[in-house]
Design a protein around this motif. Structure first.
Motif, mmCIF file in Angstrom:
data_model
loop_
_atom_site.group_PDB
_atom_site.id
_atom_site.type_symbol
_atom_site.label_atom_id
_atom_site.label_comp_id
_atom_site.label_asym_id
_atom_site.label_seq_id
_atom_site.Cartn_x
_atom_site.Cartn_y
_atom_site.Cartn_z
ATOM 1 N N VAL A 108 0.923 -1.345 0.004
ATOM 2 C CA VAL A 108 0.039 0.078 0.190
ATOM 3 C C VAL A 108 0.823 1.198 -0.077
ATOM 4 O O VAL A 108 2.135 1.282 0.372
ATOM 5 N N ASP A 109 0.327 2.325 -0.324
ATOM 6 C CA ASP A 109 0.970 3.573 -0.338
ATOM 7 C C ASP A 109 0.987 4.352 0.963
ATOM 8 O O ASP A 109 0.368 3.726 1.774
ATOM 9 N N GLU A 110 1.351 5.558 1.148
ATOM 10 C CA GLU A 110 1.277 6.121 2.485
ATOM 11 C C GLU A 110 0.151 6.500 2.957
ATOM 12 O O GLU A 110 -0.062 6.627 4.252
ATOM 13 N N PRO A 130 -1.866 1.042 -7.753
ATOM 14 C CA PRO A 130 -2.504 0.453 -8.957
ATOM 15 C C PRO A 130 -1.660 -0.381 -9.638
ATOM 16 O O PRO A 130 -0.602 -0.667 -9.522
ATOM 17 N N GLU A 131 -2.002 -1.213 -10.538
ATOM 18 C CA GLU A 131 -1.599 -2.095 -11.214
ATOM 19 C C GLU A 131 -0.652 -1.487 -12.367
ATOM 20 O O GLU A 131 -0.714 -0.495 -13.039
ATOM 21 N N LEU A 132 0.685 -1.958 -12.248
ATOM 22 C CA LEU A 132 1.607 -1.574 -13.194
ATOM 23 C C LEU A 132 1.300 -1.999 -14.724
ATOM 24 O O LEU A 132 0.888 -3.113 -14.766
ATOM 25 N N ARG A 133 1.358 -1.278 -15.620
ATOM 26 C CA ARG A 133 1.257 -1.464 -16.937
ATOM 27 C C ARG A 133 2.306 -0.927 -17.951
ATOM 28 O O ARG A 133 2.384 0.413 -17.812
ATOM 29 N N PRO A 134 3.038 -1.420 -18.732
ATOM 30 C CA PRO A 134 3.874 -0.580 -19.728
ATOM 31 C C PRO A 134 3.054 0.132 -20.514
ATOM 32 O O PRO A 134 1.987 0.054 -20.798
ATOM 33 N N ALA A 135 3.640 1.206 -20.816
ATOM 34 C CA ALA A 135 3.264 2.533 -21.863
ATOM 35 C C ALA A 135 4.045 2.700 -23.055
ATOM 36 O O ALA A 135 5.155 2.605 -23.126
ATOM 37 N N SER A 136 3.556 2.580 -24.216
ATOM 38 C CA SER A 136 4.229 3.356 -25.392
ATOM 39 C C SER A 136 4.800 4.752 -25.173
ATOM 40 O O SER A 136 4.390 5.350 -24.262
ATOM 41 N N SER A 137 5.664 5.147 -26.093
ATOM 42 C CA SER A 137 6.158 6.579 -25.880
ATOM 43 C C SER A 137 4.887 7.454 -25.935
ATOM 44 O O SER A 137 5.196 8.790 -25.346
#
Length: 150
Positions: free
Chosen positions: A119-121, A127-134
């Motif tokens: 969890v965050d602070e 949130p789920e990590l997802r790769p993104a394009s440029s």
């Protein structure tokens, strides 16, 4: 950026960043030690208690992680024991650990099986990590390719 000493490493696939990374930190114990260092483990005993790893294996993995520039070893307050802290390269593995954790949450547990949650602070799960394009769009293995070296 400080580069680790890697002269003794025989690369699995010298031109592949995934293979080279796995050669450095790809065994189970190394990544669990990195995970625990991110969670506040600092002393040999901390790592041993968190993982249940045998002393000889822990000694070897800590030595390798220091030699490879992932952990830094400094004398503890008493001077008799050592303290291990993540280097910038070690801290840079955070995204890798989060990605492994999230994959495990989706695929390594049954629907009703309990597990820990990062969890965050504010106490909210990441949130789920997802790769993104440029350009910011979603990408996956079918919409990307590897440009080979050379």
């Amino acid at each position: 950026m400080t580069r680790p000493v890697l002269a003794d490493t025989a690369w699995t696939d010298p031109a592949c960043p995934v293979a080279r990374t796995l050669d450095l930190v790809g065994d189970r114990w190394s990544l669990l030690i990195v995970r625990d260092a991110m969670d506040g483990a600092r002393a040999f005993r901390d790592f041993q208690q968190a993982t249940g790893i045998a002393r000889n294996i822990l000694t070897d993995r800590l030595r390798r992680l220091v030699a490879r520039g992932i952990l830094e070893r400094t004398p503890g307050p008493s001077g008799r024991r050592h303290i291990y802290t993540l280097t910038p390269a070690g801290r840079d593995l955070f995204t890798v650990v989060v990605a492994l954790r999230q994959w495990g949450e989706r695929h390594a547990f049954g629907p009703a099986e309990e597990h820990s949650v990062l969890v965050d602070e504010r106490g909210v799960p990441l949130p789920e990590l997802r790769p993104a394009s440029s350009s910011g769009g979603a990408v996956d293995s079918e919409t990307t390719f590897v440009r080979k070296a050379g």
